[in-house]
Motif scaffolding. Structure first.
Motif, PDB file in Angstrom:
ATOM      1  N   ALA A   1       0.828  -1.208   0.000  1.00 34.57           N
ATOM      2  CA  ALA A   1       0.000   0.000   0.000  1.00 34.57           C
ATOM      3  C   ALA A   1       0.862   1.257   0.000  1.00 34.57           C
ATOM      4  CB  ALA A   1      -0.930  -0.002   1.205  1.00 34.57           C
ATOM      5  N   SER A   2       1.965   1.222   0.744  1.00 37.25           N
ATOM      6  CA  SER A   2       2.886   2.358   0.757  1.00 37.25           C
ATOM      7  C   SER A   2       3.415   2.656  -0.636  1.00 37.25           C
ATOM      8  CB  SER A   2       4.044   2.055   1.713  1.00 37.25           C
ATOM      9  OG  SER A   2       5.037   3.069   1.650  1.00 37.25           O
ATOM     10  N   GLN A   3       3.795   1.607  -1.368  1.00 38.39           N
ATOM     11  CA  GLN A   3       4.271   1.795  -2.736  1.00 38.39           C
ATOM     12  C   GLN A   3       3.182   2.400  -3.615  1.00 38.39           C
ATOM     13  OE1 GLN A   3       5.640  -1.931  -4.318  1.00 38.39           O
ATOM     14  NE2 GLN A   3       6.941  -2.379  -2.549  1.00 38.39           N
ATOM     15  N   ALA A   4       1.969   1.867  -3.503  1.00 42.61           N
ATOM     16  CA  ALA A   4       0.878   2.319  -4.364  1.00 42.61           C
ATOM     17  C   ALA A   4       0.518   3.774  -4.096  1.00 42.61           C
ATOM     18  CB  ALA A   4      -0.348   1.423  -4.156  1.00 42.61           C
ATOM     19  N   ILE A   5       0.484   4.151  -2.839  1.00 40.39           N
ATOM     20  CA  ILE A   5       0.153   5.532  -2.483  1.00 40.39           C
ATOM     21  C   ILE A   5       1.230   6.480  -2.991  1.00 40.39           C
ATOM     22  CG2 ILE A   5      -0.098   7.119  -0.532  1.00 40.39           C
ATOM     23  CD1 ILE A   5      -1.445   4.693   0.948  1.00 40.39           C
ATOM     24  N   LYS A   6       2.485   6.104  -2.808  1.00 38.38           N
ATOM     25  CA  LYS A   6       3.581   6.936  -3.329  1.00 38.38           C
ATOM     26  C   LYS A   6       3.505   7.045  -4.840  1.00 38.38           C
ATOM     27  CE  LYS A   6       8.632   7.376  -3.346  1.00 38.38           C
ATOM     28  NZ  LYS A   6       9.916   6.775  -2.879  1.00 38.38           N
TER      29      LYS A   6
ATOM     30  N   SER B   1       0.917   6.888  -6.687  1.00 40.53           N
ATOM     31  CA  SER B   1      -0.246   7.674  -7.110  1.00 40.53           C
ATOM     32  C   SER B   1      -0.024   9.177  -7.024  1.00 40.53           C
ATOM     33  CB  SER B   1      -1.461   7.311  -6.249  1.00 40.53           C
ATOM     34  OG  SER B   1      -1.341   7.862  -4.943  1.00 40.53           O
ATOM     35  N   GLY B   2       0.927   9.597  -6.174  1.00 40.63           N
ATOM     36  CA  GLY B   2       1.155  11.024  -5.981  1.00 40.63           C
ATOM     37  C   GLY B   2       0.095  11.701  -5.143  1.00 40.63           C
ATOM     38  N   LEU B   3      -0.756  10.950  -4.480  1.00 39.31           N
ATOM     39  CA  LEU B   3      -1.805  11.555  -3.654  1.00 39.31           C
ATOM     40  C   LEU B   3      -1.213  12.273  -2.439  1.00 39.31           C
ATOM     41  CD1 LEU B   3      -4.449   8.689  -3.672  1.00 39.31           C
ATOM     42  CD2 LEU B   3      -4.884  11.038  -4.416  1.00 39.31           C
ATOM     43  N   ASP B   4      -1.785  13.396  -2.125  1.00 38.30           N
ATOM     44  CA  ASP B   4      -1.421  14.144  -0.927  1.00 38.30           C
ATOM     45  C   ASP B   4      -2.648  14.184  -0.032  1.00 38.30           C
ATOM     46  OD1 ASP B   4      -0.671  15.896   1.058  1.00 38.30           O
ATOM     47  OD2 ASP B   4       0.059  17.467  -0.289  1.00 38.30           O
ATOM     48  N   PHE B   5      -2.694  13.280   0.940  1.00 35.60           N
ATOM     49  CA  PHE B   5      -3.880  13.170   1.772  1.00 35.60           C
ATOM     50  C   PHE B   5      -4.113  14.402   2.639  1.00 35.60           C
ATOM     51  CE2 PHE B   5      -2.935   8.467   1.327  1.00 35.60           C
ATOM     52  CZ  PHE B   5      -3.955   8.239   0.418  1.00 35.60           C
ATOM     53  N   SER B   6      -3.076  15.210   2.853  1.00 35.00           N
ATOM     54  CA  SER B   6      -3.251  16.425   3.651  1.00 35.00           C
ATOM     55  C   SER B   6      -4.139  17.440   2.942  1.00 35.00           C
ATOM     56  CB  SER B   6      -1.890  17.046   3.968  1.00 35.00           C
ATOM     57  OG  SER B   6      -1.293  17.588   2.794  1.00 35.00           O
TER      58      SER B   6
ATOM     59  N   GLY C   1     -11.012   5.618   1.371  1.00 37.78           N
ATOM     60  CA  GLY C   1     -11.251   4.406   2.140  1.00 37.78           C
ATOM     61  C   GLY C   1     -10.232   3.319   1.846  1.00 37.78           C
ATOM     62  N   VAL C   2     -10.364   2.229   2.539  1.00 36.94           N
ATOM     63  CA  VAL C   2      -9.519   1.052   2.326  1.00 36.94           C
ATOM     64  C   VAL C   2     -10.419  -0.176   2.303  1.00 36.94           C
ATOM     65  CG1 VAL C   2      -7.556  -0.317   3.113  1.00 36.94           C
ATOM     66  CG2 VAL C   2      -7.631   2.144   3.611  1.00 36.94           C
ATOM     67  N   ILE C   3     -10.404  -0.889   1.190  1.00 37.59           N
ATOM     68  CA  ILE C   3     -11.095  -2.175   1.104  1.00 37.59           C
ATOM     69  C   ILE C   3     -10.043  -3.197   0.714  1.00 37.59           C
ATOM     70  CG2 ILE C   3     -12.931  -3.523   0.046  1.00 37.59           C
ATOM     71  CD1 ILE C   3     -14.452  -0.956  -0.468  1.00 37.59           C
ATOM     72  N   TRP C   4      -9.670  -4.012   1.672  1.00 35.55           N
ATOM     73  CA  TRP C   4      -8.555  -4.949   1.516  1.00 35.55           C
ATOM     74  C   TRP C   4      -9.074  -6.377   1.626  1.00 35.55           C
ATOM     75  CZ3 TRP C   4      -4.070  -3.184  -0.162  1.00 35.55           C
ATOM     76  CH2 TRP C   4      -2.961  -4.051  -0.187  1.00 35.55           C
TER      77      TRP C   4
ATOM     78  N   ILE D   1      -5.034   3.576   9.553  1.00 39.54           N
ATOM     79  CA  ILE D   1      -4.401   4.235  10.693  1.00 39.54           C
ATOM     80  C   ILE D   1      -3.121   4.937  10.270  1.00 39.54           C
ATOM     81  CG2 ILE D   1      -3.197   3.785  12.882  1.00 39.54           C
ATOM     82  CD1 ILE D   1      -5.284   1.491  13.312  1.00 39.54           C
ATOM     83  N   LYS D   2      -2.325   4.272   9.460  1.00 38.53           N
ATOM     84  CA  LYS D   2      -1.028   4.829   9.064  1.00 38.53           C
ATOM     85  C   LYS D   2      -1.186   6.124   8.273  1.00 38.53           C
ATOM     86  CE  LYS D   2       3.453   3.455   7.163  1.00 38.53           C
ATOM     87  NZ  LYS D   2       4.140   3.540   8.473  1.00 38.53           N
ATOM     88  N   TYR D   3      -2.231   6.200   7.462  1.00 39.56           N
ATOM     89  CA  TYR D   3      -2.386   7.360   6.575  1.00 39.56           C
ATOM     90  C   TYR D   3      -3.563   8.264   6.964  1.00 39.56           C
ATOM     91  CZ  TYR D   3       0.985   4.823   3.797  1.00 39.56           C
ATOM     92  OH  TYR D   3       2.123   4.159   3.392  1.00 39.56           O
ATOM     93  N   GLY D   4      -4.223   7.965   8.057  1.00 43.43           N
ATOM     94  CA  GLY D   4      -5.318   8.810   8.506  1.00 43.43           C
ATOM     95  C   GLY D   4      -6.515   8.788   7.576  1.00 43.43           C
ATOM     96  N   LEU D   5      -6.805   7.631   6.994  1.00 43.56           N
ATOM     97  CA  LEU D   5      -7.896   7.501   6.029  1.00 43.56           C
ATOM     98  C   LEU D   5      -9.164   7.085   6.768  1.00 43.56           C
ATOM     99  CD1 LEU D   5      -5.848   5.577   3.321  1.00 43.56           C
ATOM    100  CD2 LEU D   5      -6.023   8.055   3.693  1.00 43.56           C
ATOM    101  N   MET D   6     -10.181   7.941   6.760  1.00 45.32           N
ATOM    102  CA  MET D   6     -11.338   7.753   7.616  1.00 45.32           C
ATOM    103  C   MET D   6     -12.607   7.368   6.858  1.00 45.32           C
ATOM    104  SD  MET D   6     -10.569  10.942  10.208  1.00 45.32           S
ATOM    105  CE  MET D   6     -11.780  10.464  11.430  1.00 45.32           C
ATOM    106  N   GLY D   7     -12.470   7.031   5.584  1.00 47.73           N
ATOM    107  CA  GLY D   7     -13.632   6.625   4.807  1.00 47.73           C
ATOM    108  C   GLY D   7     -13.954   5.152   4.988  1.00 47.73           C
ATOM    109  N   ILE D   8     -14.679   4.598   4.037  1.00 42.79           N
ATOM    110  CA  ILE D   8     -15.087   3.190   4.059  1.00 42.79           C
ATOM    111  C   ILE D   8     -13.879   2.308   4.347  1.00 42.79           C
ATOM    112  CG2 ILE D   8     -15.951   1.313   2.599  1.00 42.79           C
ATOM    113  CD1 ILE D   8     -17.385   3.671   1.006  1.00 42.79           C
ATOM    114  N   ASN D   9     -14.050   1.350   5.277  1.00 41.53           N
ATOM    115  CA  ASN D   9     -12.907   0.520   5.642  1.00 41.53           C
ATOM    116  C   ASN D   9     -13.380  -0.852   6.087  1.00 41.53           C
ATOM    117  OD1 ASN D   9     -10.795  -0.638   7.563  1.00 41.53           O
ATOM    118  ND2 ASN D   9      -9.703   1.097   6.690  1.00 41.53           N
TER     119      ASN D   9
END
Length: 419
Positions: free
Chosen positions: A80-85, A87-92, A100-103, A154-162
């Motif tokens: 997930a860390s690789q994928a987020i990096k 993507s270039g997303l800036d969650f801030s 969200g996260v659906i794993w 938790i690691k990225y502060g993602l508070m949507g669907i999980n």
């Protein structure tokens, strides 16, 4: 409904610990199989697996995260860390409730379960002879399958669907389908989705050995996974994780994201047939493929590449072939089929995740990875089917389908489209 695209990818696999390495090894026709190193397999019928090599969790996890997580969660966090990096997303800059996260994980923390039960069973006893219950406070958090999705959020502060999906070997495609539909409906702008599994353990190998599901070709581990071959004798266990950043199309465009492909459609059906065997005629699988194509708004004639589930089991491979021929015909023009499990082994709940990455990269690069090890195609399989054997080929791919089928009769299909 809204369109959904792939803007980031991450992979921890038996062929490499990032998507680029994984893809190069797939194209080269490399095998990830070798002797089991996670435990002493001498007493087991199978002594080999497709293990992840040289995995260093410290690249994506801090010391406390490593201490508190099972290996399947560590694989999830790393991919997930690789994928987020990527993507270039800036969650801030985003509302945390928009992501969200659906794993998915078919087994969860199997190694943790074995370790803790072994310690309990061999631990101290009371004066009257009963075992004293001594369990780690991390036993349950490390074991439960939903901890991967929880830890990513938790690691990225993602508070949507999980949440976490569990549908055996269809688990990752189930996660992708759910993520696709939530984004389509406007319930999220971004969902981190994928699957992870760490099943190279004594109980997993022993359990699948007892079912006679695993190959016992111990004298030839790298040649053991041979989908569609007349001499196939079972699957090869694999481990790892794959992650996709799935994003609403207009949101991705607005931020100038690189788009790999569109997740055009997905579908699931049930065989309603047997606990562990697939339907012999592939009835449920055929319908799932048909429904996924309809969902993606493409015709069957438009599918260029089909990444088959093809685990190298005698019954399962023929069932899938029956499903394919019933939908596409005995000699579908333009359709090329390959089975990448011949190289990666079978990652159970994470299989669909890394096979989705293979399908997406086939679209990006116009390359179809091969099926290795298959020397003599089962005579029950029509020779008119174009099953790619031996070496990768350059071939334009606009539509790629990825099949997954799981114990319990779960059929999960995803369709990716060039954009």
């Amino acid at each position: 409904m809204k369109r959904v695209v792939v803007t980031g990818m991450g992979a921890i696999t038996p062929l490499g610990n990032d998507p680029a390495s994984f893809w190069e090894q797939l194209k080269a026709g490399a095998s990830g199989a070798g002797p089991i190193t996670h435990f002493n397999s001498a007493a087991f019928r199978t002594h080999f697996a497709c293990e992840v090599k040289n995995f260093d969790p410290t690249g994506a996890l801090d010391r406390n995260e490593i201490k508190r997580t099972d290996l399947f969660t560590q694989y999830a966090l790393a991919s997930a860390s690789q994928a987020i990096k990527d993507s270039g997303l800036d969650f801030s800059k985003m509302d945390p409730f928009d992501t969200g996260v659906i794993w998915g994980s078919g087994q969860g923390g199997m190694a943790t379960f074995e370790e803790q039960v072994r310690e309990y069973a061999t631990g101290p006893t009371t004066p009257t002879g009963e075992l004293q219950p001594r369990f780690s406070p991390f036993f349950v958090p490390k074991l439960i399958a939903n901890m991967a999705s929880g830890m990513i959020s938790i690691k990225y502060g993602l508070m949507g669907i999980n949440y976490t999906t569990v549908s055996a070997c269809s688990t990752s495609n189930t996660a992708f389908m759910d993520a696709l539909n939530y984004i389509r409906l406007g319930k999220a702008k971004v969902i981190i989705s994928g699957g992870s599994e760490a099943p190279v353990t004594e109980a997993s190998i022993g359990g699948f050995n007892a079912m006679k599901a695993l190959s016992t070709r111990n004298d030839d581990p790298t040649g053991a996974s041979r989908p569609f071959d007349a001499s196939r004798d079972g699957f090869v266990m694999g481990e790892g994780a794959g992650a996709l950043v799935l994003e609403e199309y207009e949101h991705a465009r607005a931020r100038g994201a690189h788009i790999y492909a569109e997740l055009g459609g997905a579908a699931m059906t049930a065989d309603a047939y047997h606990m562990t065997s697939t339907h012999p005629e592939g009835a449920g699988a055929r319908r799932a493929m048909e429904d996924a194509l309809k969902d993606a708004e493409v015709n069957k004639e438009q599918v260029d590449y089909l990444n088959a589930h093809a685990t190298s089991t005698p019954v399962g491979d023929l069932s899938e072939i029956n499903a394919i021929t019933r939908l596409f015909g005995q000699a579908p023009k333009g359709l090329i089929i390959s089975a990448t499990k011949s190289m990666t082994g079978h990652l159970l709940g994470a299989a669909g995740a890394i096979e989705a990455i293979a399908s997406i990269l086939s679209i990006r690069d116009g390359v179809i990875p091969p099926t290795i090890n298959t020397k003599e195609v089962d005579p029950a399989i029509p020779r008119s089917l174009n099953i790619l054997l031996g070496e990768a080929i350059d071939h334009p791919v606009k539509v790629a389908m990825s099949n997954t089928f799981g114990f319990g009769g779960h059929n999960g299909i995803v369709v990716f489209k060039k954009i």
